[in-house]
Design a protein around this motif. Structure first.
Motif, short mmCIF file in Angstrom:
data_model
loop_
_atom_site.label_atom_id
_atom_site.label_comp_id
_atom_site.label_asym_id
_atom_site.label_seq_id
_atom_site.Cartn_x
_atom_site.Cartn_y
_atom_site.Cartn_z
N LEU A 198 0.81 -1.22 0.00
CA LEU A 198 0.00 0.00 0.00
C LEU A 198 0.84 1.27 0.00
CD1 LEU A 198 -2.88 1.04 -0.03
CD2 LEU A 198 -2.84 1.08 2.48
N ILE A 199 1.79 1.38 0.94
CA ILE A 199 2.60 2.60 1.03
C ILE A 199 3.45 2.82 -0.23
CG2 ILE A 199 4.47 3.75 2.28
CD1 ILE A 199 3.34 2.57 4.86
N PRO A 200 4.21 1.80 -0.70
CA PRO A 200 4.97 2.01 -1.93
C PRO A 200 4.09 2.38 -3.12
CG PRO A 200 5.71 0.02 -0.83
CD PRO A 200 4.47 0.47 -0.12
N GLY A 201 2.91 1.74 -3.20
CA GLY A 201 2.02 2.02 -4.32
C GLY A 201 1.49 3.44 -4.31
N VAL A 202 1.02 3.90 -3.16
CA VAL A 202 0.47 5.25 -3.05
C VAL A 202 1.56 6.28 -3.32
CG1 VAL A 202 -0.53 6.94 -1.47
CG2 VAL A 202 -1.39 4.59 -1.48
N VAL A 203 2.74 6.07 -2.76
CA VAL A 203 3.85 7.02 -2.95
C VAL A 203 4.27 7.07 -4.42
CG1 VAL A 203 6.27 7.48 -2.42
CG2 VAL A 203 4.71 6.81 -0.59
N ALA A 204 4.41 5.91 -5.04
CA ALA A 204 4.85 5.86 -6.44
C ALA A 204 3.86 6.54 -7.37
CB ALA A 204 5.06 4.41 -6.87
N ILE A 205 2.57 6.32 -7.15
CA ILE A 205 1.57 6.96 -7.99
C ILE A 205 1.52 8.46 -7.73
CG2 ILE A 205 -0.94 7.22 -8.29
CD1 ILE A 205 -1.18 4.25 -8.41
N ALA A 206 1.60 8.86 -6.47
CA ALA A 206 1.59 10.30 -6.14
C ALA A 206 2.76 11.01 -6.80
CB ALA A 206 1.63 10.48 -4.62
N LEU A 207 3.94 10.41 -6.74
CA LEU A 207 5.12 11.01 -7.37
C LEU A 207 4.99 11.02 -8.90
CD1 LEU A 207 8.03 9.50 -5.21
CD2 LEU A 207 7.20 11.86 -5.21
N SER A 208 4.44 9.95 -9.46
CA SER A 208 4.24 9.89 -10.92
C SER A 208 3.32 11.01 -11.38
CB SER A 208 3.65 8.53 -11.32
OG SER A 208 4.54 7.47 -11.06
N VAL A 209 2.24 11.23 -10.65
CA VAL A 209 1.29 12.29 -11.00
C VAL A 209 1.94 13.66 -10.85
CG1 VAL A 209 -0.88 13.41 -10.35
CG2 VAL A 209 -0.74 10.91 -10.43
N LEU A 210 2.67 13.86 -9.75
CA LEU A 210 3.36 15.14 -9.53
C LEU A 210 4.35 15.43 -10.65
CD1 LEU A 210 4.17 17.57 -7.78
CD2 LEU A 210 5.75 16.06 -6.56
N PHE A 211 5.21 14.45 -10.96
CA PHE A 211 6.19 14.63 -12.04
C PHE A 211 5.49 14.80 -13.38
CE2 PHE A 211 9.25 11.93 -9.31
CZ PHE A 211 9.56 13.03 -8.54
N GLY A 212 4.34 14.11 -13.54
CA GLY A 212 3.59 14.22 -14.79
C GLY A 212 3.10 15.63 -15.04
N PHE A 213 2.63 16.29 -13.98
CA PHE A 213 2.20 17.67 -14.13
C PHE A 213 3.38 18.60 -14.43
CE2 PHE A 213 -1.81 16.53 -12.00
CZ PHE A 213 -2.70 17.25 -12.80
N ILE A 214 4.52 18.35 -13.79
CA ILE A 214 5.69 19.19 -14.01
C ILE A 214 6.19 19.06 -15.44
CG2 ILE A 214 8.12 19.56 -13.39
CD1 ILE A 214 7.38 18.67 -10.52
N VAL A 215 6.41 17.80 -15.88
CA VAL A 215 6.92 17.56 -17.23
C VAL A 215 5.87 17.89 -18.29
CG1 VAL A 215 7.87 15.82 -18.81
CG2 VAL A 215 8.51 15.78 -16.40
N GLY A 216 4.61 17.53 -17.98
CA GLY A 216 3.54 17.79 -18.94
C GLY A 216 3.36 19.25 -19.26
N ASN A 217 3.48 20.11 -18.27
CA ASN A 217 3.35 21.56 -18.49
C ASN A 217 4.51 22.12 -19.30
OD1 ASN A 217 0.87 22.59 -17.26
ND2 ASN A 217 1.70 21.77 -15.34
N ILE A 218 5.62 21.41 -19.29
CA ILE A 218 6.78 21.84 -20.08
C ILE A 218 6.67 21.35 -21.53
CG2 ILE A 218 9.29 21.60 -20.37
CD1 ILE A 218 9.48 21.32 -17.29
N VAL A 219 6.28 20.07 -21.68
CA VAL A 219 6.28 19.42 -23.01
C VAL A 219 5.05 19.76 -23.83
CG1 VAL A 219 6.28 17.18 -24.18
CG2 VAL A 219 7.72 17.53 -22.17
N ILE A 220 3.87 19.75 -23.18
CA ILE A 220 2.61 19.93 -23.95
C ILE A 220 2.32 21.42 -24.17
CG2 ILE A 220 0.12 19.50 -23.93
CD1 ILE A 220 0.67 17.01 -22.28
#
Length: 433
Positions: free
Chosen positions: A411-433
């Motif tokens: 549970l903890i690794p899964g929640v952390v990994a998805i939260a970080l993926s979403v956070l990084f997705g917004f950061i990179v997505g706002n740069i690339v798209i």
């Protein structure tokens, strides 16, 4: 009626989850029956586009497995893990992540789990640490695989709004991988040390902890060739999808669309493996990947159809209630996808059921791309096949499900990994798209 129909959807999913495995697809179909015949709403679309991709990719993977290709990949992974046993918590997710990227299915993790558990145990490392993040990595990597049904569907959905297939992969691969690796650092500190675990000490005293060395994998003559052919298929899919993309425009009016091309390429690769590697085609039907893949098709068929039936019947109400909120706070989509995936048990089914509605109510392309990783929340309920397998393969008892059901090591690794993926997705997505 909306509330009543929503309860019907939840009850159907709950019934399927209780029955387990392929039954969640059966229960999805049962839910569609109740919604259509009893509640008198029109049926949604059967997700044939997603199903044909899963079936064709699984056919090629199963052919490769029969030819010995999976054993060859596992042998490479085993060499890497055994060469660097002290870093098992960091290397295990790397192995399962890239095997899933390559194969388009997280079920490839099954073959590496015994090695992960054995290497960790041999080093006195708590096996729950590498096993938990390895399982999570195999699930999240689906949203970064060039041939996964979830990625292909999402790319087709977003291309009309300016996000190409390659752009989606260019964002999802680095963001999810970095998120997984950062989470592996946290995983390395979860739970007490193996030597201090009371369950392990009890099992050790009773002689229940095995010290047997795993049998050496025998590589078949056509194993390497089958892997090469499958890799050629993946590259062909990516090149063709890029060539027909409107943003690239190398092929203006393609005869084959992206979905049809994937089916054609994968079935062609399966044919070449059968011919060049000289395998018995009858064995493909009994391959583990074939059985799990076809089971996944039934699950997606029932659950995605159920979800689409409900959403399409109430799309106007959904727009009215949540449209402005999701437009202003697109990160909330990740939370919705997270809980939906927990119930739907499939990245492709979750994407198919909810992403078109999210786009329709005005969620930005960046919001959808960044939130996409949240469809991998299959670890919350401790009943997913790879999760159960990890528990069963750890004879130290460190990878166990607590009496409160949700207190398990994934549970903890899964929640952390998805939260970080979403956070990084917004950061990179706002740069690339």
């Amino acid at each position: 009626m909306l509330a009543v129909q929503f309860v019907i959807v939840l009850l159907a999913i709950y019934l399927g989850a209780r029955l387990g495995g392929i039954a969640i697809g059966f229960a999805g179909g049962f839910g569609v029956l109740v919604l259509t015949l009893v509640c008198q709403i029109n049926p949604g679309k059967i997700p044939f586009d997603v199903l044909q991709i899963i079936m064709s990719v699984i056919a090629a993977i199963a052919a490769m497995q029969v030819a010995g290709g999976m054993d060859y990949l596992v042998s490479l992974a085993e060499k890497l893990l055994r060469k660097n046993p002290k870093y098992i918590t960091f290397l295990a997710p790397v192995v399962t992540y890239f095997m899933t990227i390559f194969a388009g299915t997280g079920h490839t993790a099954f073959s590496t789990m015994p090695v992960i558990a054995e290497v960790a145990k041999g080093q006195g490392i708590r096996p729950s640490r590498p096993l938990s993040i390895a399982v999570v990595a195999s699930q999240i990597a689906i949203t970064a695989s060039p041939i996964s049904a979830a990625v292909v569907f999402t790319a087709g959905l977003l291309e009309p709004v300016g996000v190409s297939y390659l752009m989606l992969l260019a964002i999802c691969i680095p963001t999810t991988f970095v998120a997984v690796m950062l989470t592996s650092i946290i995983s390395n500190f979860l739970g007490c040390e193996l030597k201090d675990d009371p369950v392990y000490k009890d099992r050790l005293a009773k002689g229940l902890v095995s010290s047997a060395v795993a049998e050496k994998i025998v590589i078949k003559p056509g194993a390497k060739l089958s892997v090469l052919l499958f890799l050629i298929g993946i590259v062909a899919v990516m090149l063709y999808a890029t060539a027909i993309s409107k943003s690239v425009g190398l092929i203006a009016n393609p005869i084959l669309g992206r979905d049809d091309a994937i089916v054609v390429f994968m079935l062609t690769i399966a044919t070449m493996i059968c011919v060049l590697c000289k395998i018995n085609t009858g064995d493909i039907l009994n391959a583990g990947t074939f059985k799990s893949g076809m089971s996944a098709c039934i699950c997606v068929l029932g659950v995605a159809w159920l979800g689409d039936t409900f959403v399409q019947a109430h799309i106007n109400e959904i727009k009215e209630v949540s449209g402005s909120l999701l437009q202003e706070h697109s990160w909330l989509l990740a939370i919705i996808l997270f809980f939906a995936a927990t119930l739907l048990y499939s990245q492709a089914a979750t994407a198919k059921a909810l992403l078109p509605a999210a786009l329709a109510i005005g969620v930005s392309p960046v919001g959808i791309v960044a939130s996409f990783a949240a469809v991998s929340a299959l670890f919350v309920l401790p009943t997913y096949p790879t999760l159960i397998a990890a528990v069963q393969m750890d004879d130290t008892g460190s990878t166990r499900i607590g009496k409160y059901v949700f207190n398990h090591p994934f549970l903890i690794p899964g929640v952390v990994a998805i939260a970080l993926s979403v956070l990084f997705g917004f950061i990179v997505g706002n740069i690339v798209i």
